[in-house]
Design an enzyme around this catalytic site. Structure first.
Site, PDB file in Angstrom:
ATOM      1  N   SER A 176       0.847  -1.194   0.000  1.00  0.00           N
ATOM      2  CA  SER A 176       0.000   0.000   0.000  1.00  0.00           C
ATOM      3  C   SER A 176       0.880   1.240   0.000  1.00  0.00           C
ATOM      4  CB  SER A 176      -0.884   0.029   1.241  1.00  0.00           C
ATOM      5  OG  SER A 176      -1.669  -1.125   1.294  1.00  0.00           O
ATOM      6  N   GLU A 259       0.124  -2.910  14.252  1.00  0.00           N
ATOM      7  CA  GLU A 259      -0.930  -2.863  13.246  1.00  0.00           C
ATOM      8  C   GLU A 259      -2.241  -3.427  13.803  1.00  0.00           C
ATOM      9  OE1 GLU A 259       0.186  -4.749   9.545  1.00  0.00           O
ATOM     10  OE2 GLU A 259      -1.240  -3.482   8.470  1.00  0.00           O
TER      11      GLU A 259
HETATM   12  C1  LIG Z   1      -5.874  -3.895   0.647  1.00  0.00           C
HETATM   13  C2  LIG Z   1      -4.631  -4.593   1.032  1.00  0.00           C
HETATM   14  C3  LIG Z   1      -3.526  -3.865   1.404  1.00  0.00           C
HETATM   15  C4  LIG Z   1      -2.353  -4.511   1.739  1.00  0.00           C
HETATM   16  N1  LIG Z   1      -1.256  -3.756   2.065  1.00  0.00           N
HETATM   17  C5  LIG Z   1      -0.077  -4.387   2.302  1.00  0.00           C
HETATM   18  C6  LIG Z   1       1.113  -3.629   2.539  1.00  0.00           C
HETATM   19  O1  LIG Z   1       1.070  -2.397   2.560  1.00  0.00           O
HETATM   20  N2  LIG Z   1       2.258  -4.274   2.715  1.00  0.00           N
HETATM   21  C7  LIG Z   1       2.327  -5.643   2.716  1.00  0.00           C
HETATM   22  O2  LIG Z   1       3.407  -6.170   2.903  1.00  0.00           O
HETATM   23  N3  LIG Z   1       1.228  -6.390   2.485  1.00  0.00           N
HETATM   24  C8  LIG Z   1       0.033  -5.790   2.283  1.00  0.00           C
HETATM   25  N4  LIG Z   1      -1.098  -6.553   2.036  1.00  0.00           N
HETATM   26  C9  LIG Z   1      -0.952  -7.997   1.970  1.00  0.00           C
HETATM   27  C10 LIG Z   1      -1.613  -8.760   3.098  1.00  0.00           C
HETATM   28  O3  LIG Z   1      -0.871  -8.632   4.284  1.00  0.00           O
HETATM   29  C11 LIG Z   1      -1.732 -10.205   2.647  1.00  0.00           C
HETATM   30  O4  LIG Z   1      -2.554 -10.234   1.518  1.00  0.00           O
HETATM   31  C12 LIG Z   1      -2.320 -11.088   3.718  1.00  0.00           C
HETATM   32  O5  LIG Z   1      -1.438 -11.226   4.808  1.00  0.00           O
HETATM   33  C13 LIG Z   1      -2.693 -12.467   3.181  1.00  0.00           C
HETATM   34  O6  LIG Z   1      -1.666 -13.055   2.455  1.00  0.00           O
HETATM   35  P1  LIG Z   1      -1.943 -13.660   0.998  1.00  0.00           P
HETATM   36  O7  LIG Z   1      -2.541 -12.578   0.198  1.00  0.00           O
HETATM   37  O8  LIG Z   1      -0.717 -14.274   0.523  1.00  0.00           O
HETATM   38  O9  LIG Z   1      -3.048 -14.760   1.220  1.00  0.00           O
HETATM   39  P2  LIG Z   1      -2.794 -16.260   1.682  1.00  0.00           P
HETATM   40  O10 LIG Z   1      -1.894 -16.270   2.837  1.00  0.00           O
HETATM   41  O11 LIG Z   1      -2.435 -17.077   0.508  1.00  0.00           O
HETATM   42  O12 LIG Z   1      -4.240 -16.656   2.163  1.00  0.00           O
HETATM   43  C14 LIG Z   1      -5.299 -17.100   1.326  1.00  0.00           C
HETATM   44  C15 LIG Z   1      -6.471 -17.545   2.199  1.00  0.00           C
HETATM   45  O13 LIG Z   1      -6.037 -18.621   3.043  1.00  0.00           O
HETATM   46  C16 LIG Z   1      -6.226 -18.316   4.397  1.00  0.00           C
HETATM   47  N5  LIG Z   1      -5.126 -18.863   5.179  1.00  0.00           N
HETATM   48  C17 LIG Z   1      -3.805 -18.744   4.972  1.00  0.00           C
HETATM   49  N6  LIG Z   1      -3.109 -19.339   5.933  1.00  0.00           N
HETATM   50  C18 LIG Z   1      -4.007 -19.857   6.802  1.00  0.00           C
HETATM   51  C19 LIG Z   1      -3.930 -20.574   8.018  1.00  0.00           C
HETATM   52  N7  LIG Z   1      -2.757 -20.894   8.581  1.00  0.00           N
HETATM   53  N8  LIG Z   1      -5.075 -20.892   8.639  1.00  0.00           N
HETATM   54  C20 LIG Z   1      -6.271 -20.581   8.095  1.00  0.00           C
HETATM   55  N9  LIG Z   1      -6.419 -19.922   6.967  1.00  0.00           N
HETATM   56  C21 LIG Z   1      -5.298 -19.544   6.325  1.00  0.00           C
HETATM   57  C22 LIG Z   1      -6.217 -16.802   4.437  1.00  0.00           C
HETATM   58  O14 LIG Z   1      -6.879 -16.312   5.581  1.00  0.00           O
HETATM   59  C23 LIG Z   1      -6.907 -16.437   3.151  1.00  0.00           C
HETATM   60  O15 LIG Z   1      -8.286 -16.497   3.351  1.00  0.00           O
HETATM   61  C24 LIG Z   1      -2.286  -5.914   1.702  1.00  0.00           C
HETATM   62  C25 LIG Z   1      -3.402  -6.654   1.343  1.00  0.00           C
HETATM   63  C26 LIG Z   1      -4.570  -6.005   1.006  1.00  0.00           C
HETATM   64  C27 LIG Z   1      -5.751  -6.815   0.605  1.00  0.00           C
END
Ligand SMILES: Cc1cc2nc3c(=O)[nH]c(=O)nc-3n(C[C@H](O)[C@H](O)[C@H](O)COP(=O)(O)OP(=O)(O)OC[C@H]3O[C@@H](n4cnc5c(N)ncnc54)[C@H](O)[C@@H]3O)c2cc1C
Lengths: 398, 363
Positions: A176, A259
């Site tokens: 972001s 956070e």
């Molecule tokens: C609007 C927005 C702004 C963001 N801004 C930033 C930023 O500024 N900097 C940054 O670094 N990141 C940022 N992010 C990233 C965000 O931190 C990640 O998208 C988030 O942590 C999830 O990781 P992923 O997208 O890889 O999903 P995944 O980890 O692949 O997850 C996919 C699905 O599986 C579920 N899941 C995963 N692991 C588990 C588990 N152990 N148990 C149960 N369920 C699980 C998740 O809850 C999700 O529903 C942003 C994301 C969004 C949407």
């Protein structure tokens, strides 16, 4: 500087605020800005201009002694006031029509500045903390990668030492505010032979360093508030390393804990706005009244929970589980707000009519799902509550 | 659309107080420990709560020879007695009746002493249907009428009940032992809160609060009652989460603790979120009541709505997560379901509370 008593403090705050902006209630329903965006749909130029506009206010606030440094030591430009004063100021500020801070301001002031104050060298603290509290510098989080989201410790972006410097190579996503940030806080792998969590180190990356490339990612809202960031042979001096080599996981956790705490107030303004919408779209059926009253109840209790956390912190105690549930309360309030708005607006939500305060809600309804993912998903928040608060067995960790 | 301001109205629907009102009080932890220890004992609980811990005087002002604390402290007690589903009339007599008596027009020291010490028990029709008429007779009054579903009416000595007079509704206290008063036990789902109907055929009564102050006092008593019920529910939810978590950590299936399955972890986490909501809502309402009972109207309704929902969900989750054993008569889980359902019937559903909230914020 002696601590002013609360009444004097509030009176002074009010007097200063009154010079900056009109009171919020001066704008009538149907007038003025109807935006309820959760993530802004700005072009790069708008994002820059809006950030600068908010920054002018934040800087004026800081210079007048009311800024984010209120509770900080004098060396950071602070007044060393108790947290209760900062909270009192926030309550006063909320009643004036001052610029609404975007998430990058809290990332900078509430997440990154305290992390640097905790982990930084004297030089880093002197260079960055005050500058971030005053938002002279804006910071972004270079944490997530395509293969490392919830499982953040799986990051693959590499930092290797070469000729006394560090060279970063990798690809960050969902960053972001990367377009307007001056500095990124990057979690990198410095030791691929060490255990997953042990081989990480955090760096401060000036976003104008050669090799840093920002590409906006279009979100489901249509806009681009997050980006992908390529780090291609980015050379950093060792003075840009934050915390010890190999302590990157602990540094990252400092940011993530801040956070989680900071997210407790998310969604409240829009919930209030949805209730106001209900007052203007009446008469309500019994089912509609119940749904709106439920939203009122939820946002009320979300506020109370935040107050409990604040009260504990002010009293010098570690807040209990109430501090960990804040983000889930916030995402729940946002989802209920969407529900209320859909119920009240019907197709006025989905068909642009030009009417004030209707189509604008699409930005809430499409944006709210983002906060269930950003900053640790709802599922990860549940894992944290289950494991850290309730003491249940941890998820398997290969 | 009429042009009205946003902030002036939404302000009402947000908590008005400063966070300091929720500052943790270390003495509350001590009180909680003491009450918990007393409640854990099998017998003599009522006597020890009333005469040793003097909980009936906790929320009585010092000017009336009480301890000068408030509903916050009473709330701590009720969380514990609620958690244990204590069948004694703590809420009804030691809290709600006491609140009614301290609001009397003329000091009612004798009555206050009798019920706050636990020597005698009073009950109140605070949430029950009533149709009672009062007429002056000599120095006092005579009551005729009926009132239904009164907690602990079979064992109480006094009934505090509103009755209509020529000058308007007033609050009276009638002696349940009088010959002209008959009680009829009702069959109830929740045996830990026994209910009875009361018929009064010309019984002498004492005026507690005259028509001038009745509305205000009665409203305050009902608010205190709602806050008390919310505290009990918070205590029940605490107990249900603790015991269910402990069971799931111990019980093994598929070669591992059930609590290690993520589906289960997330459900317990949801109960924790609910519990924290209940705590926030009930403790805030109590704190506001202590500062200014009139300001507690909305907070009390919010607490009632939240805590009633939470306790229903927690009780059902507890049954489900215990499996077969949770569905047995032997297990305590059903007692919590019964209490939660009984309270919903008696004190109002969360939907009814939300309808009141909608009224209060002018929806
Ligand atoms: C609007 C927005 C702004 C963001 N801004 C930033 C930023 O500024 N900097 C940054 O670094 N990141 C940022 N992010 C990233 C965000 O931190 C990640 O998208 C988030 O942590 C999830 O990781 P992923 O997208 O890889 O999903 P995944 O980890 O692949 O997850 C996919 C699905 O599986 C579920 N899941 C995963 N692991 C588990 C588990 N152990 N148990 C149960 N369920 C699980 C998740 O809850 C999700 O529903 C942003 C994301 C969004 C949407």
């Amino acid at each position: 500087m002696p601590t002013p008593d609360t009444a004097t403090f509030i009176a002074e705050a009010r007097a200063w605020l009154a010079q900056q902006a009109p009171p919020r209630q001066a704008t009538a329903w149907g007038d003025g800005d109807d935006t309820v965006a959760v993530f802004e749909n700005w072009t790069a130029a708008e994002e820059r201009a809006e950030t600068d506009r908010i920054r002018v206010y934040e800087q004026a606030k800081f210079d007048a002694g009311w800024g984010a440094a209120l509770t900080w030591p004098a060396e950071y430009g602070g007044r060393e006031l108790p947290l209760a004063h900062a909270l009192a100021f926030q309550r006063e500020e909320a009643t004036f029509d001052v610029p609404r801070r975007t998430e990058m301001f809290s990332v900078t002031q509430q997440l990154v500045a305290p992390t640097i104050a905790q982990w930084g060298t004297d030089e880093q603290k002197a260079t960055y903390v005050r500058a971030m509290l005053r938002t002279d510098l804006i910071a972004c989080q270079l944490f997530s990668e395509t293969e490392a989201g919830s499982d953040l410790a799986a990051v693959r972006t590499k930092a290797v030492q070469r000729d006394g410097s560090w060279v970063l190579d990798g690809h960050k996503v969902w960053t972001s505010g990367a377009r307007i940030a001056d500095l990124g806080i990057a979690v990198c792998r410095t030791d691929s032979t060490a255990a997953k969590h042990a081989g990480l180190t955090v760096f401060l990356v000036p976003m104008d360093t050669p090799g840093v490339e920002v590409r906006p990612i279009r979100q489901m809202t249509g806009g681009s508030s997050f980006n992908e960031v390529y780090l291609d042979g980015v050379v950093l001096d060792d003075s840009m390393r934050l915390g010890p080599v190999g302590a990157g996981w602990q540094v990252a956790l400092t940011v993530l804990a801040a956070e989680r705490l900071d997210s407790g107030n998310l969604g409240l303004d829009n919930a209030d706005r949805a209730v106001e919408l209900a007052r203007h779209r009446g008469p309500l059926s019994e089912i509609e009244r119940d749904t709106v009253a439920d939203l009122i109840t939820r946002s009320y209790v979300q506020r109370l929970t935040g107050m409990r956390v604040a009260a504990a912190v002010v009293a010098g105690e570690a807040p209990g589980p109430e501090a960990s549930v804040g983000k889930l309360l916030a995402t729940n309030t946002m989802a209920r707000t969407s529900e209320v708005v859909r119920m009240l607006l019907g197709s006025d939500l989905t068909v642009e009519s030009g009417e004030w305060g209707t189509w604008a809600w699409t930005e809430h309804v499409l944006g709210a799902p983002g906060y269930r993912i950003a900053g640790g998903t709802d599922e990860i928040q549940h894992n944290i509550l289950a494991e850290r608060v309730l003491g249940l067995p941890r998820e398997p960790r290969p | 659309m009429p042009a009205t301001s946003t902030a002036a109205r939404t302000f009402d629907a947000a908590p008005a107080a400063d966070p300091s009102i929720l500052t943790p009080v270390p003495e509350h932890d001590d009180l909680r420990e003491i009450v918990r220890a007393v409640v854990a004992k099998a017998d003599g609980t009522w006597d020890r709560l009333m005469s040793e811990l003097e909980i009936g005087s906790l929320a009585v002002p010092e000017a009336l020879s009480g301890a000068g604390f408030g509903l916050r402290e009473v709330g701590v007690v009720l969380e514990e007695t609620g958690a244990a589903l204590l069948p004694d009339p703590v809420l009804t007599s030691a809290v709600v009746a006491v609140q009614a008596v301290i609001a009397a027009d003329q000091p009612a020291d004798d009555l206050l002493e009798a019920i706050s010490s636990g020597r005698e028990v009073a009950t109140v029709t605070w949430a029950s249907p009533h149709d009672v008429r009062a007429t002056p007779s000599g120095d006092g009054w005579t009551l005729v009428g009926t009132t239904e579903r009164i907690p602990h009416a079979e064992t109480a000595q006094h009934l505090i009940v509103p009755a209509t007079t020529d000058a308007g509704t007033a609050l009276f206290v009638v002696d349940l032992r009088h010959d002209a008063v008959t009680t009829r036990t009702r069959q109830v789902l929740d045996d830990t809160r026994p209910l009875a109907d009361v018929s009064i055929a010309k019984a002498p009564a004492r005026l507690l609060v005259g028509p001038e102050r009745f509305d205000d006092v009665w409203h305050t008593v009902q608010t205190a009652g709602a806050i008390g019920v919310a505290a009990e529910h918070t205590g029940m939810a605490t107990h249900l989460l603790e015991t269910t978590t402990a069971y799931l950590l111990e019980r093994q299936q598929f070669g591992r603790a059930i609590a290690s399955f993520q589906a289960i972890k997330h459900r317990l986490a949801d109960l924790l979120v609910d519990l924290e909501r209940a705590r926030s809502a009930s403790r805030y309402a109590a704190a506001i009541f202590d500062a200014d009972p009139e300001a507690a109207t909305l907070p009390a309704r919010i607490a009632a709505a939240v805590c009633q929902d939470v306790v229903i969900r927690a009780a059902h989750e507890s049954v489900q997560l215990h499996g077969g054993i949770g569905f047995t008569w032997e297990h305590t889980a059903h007692l919590y379901v019964r209490r939660a359902l009984g309270d919903e019937g008696l004190f109002g559903s969360s939907r009814a509370h939300r309808a009141a909230i909608a009224d209060l914020v002018g929806l």
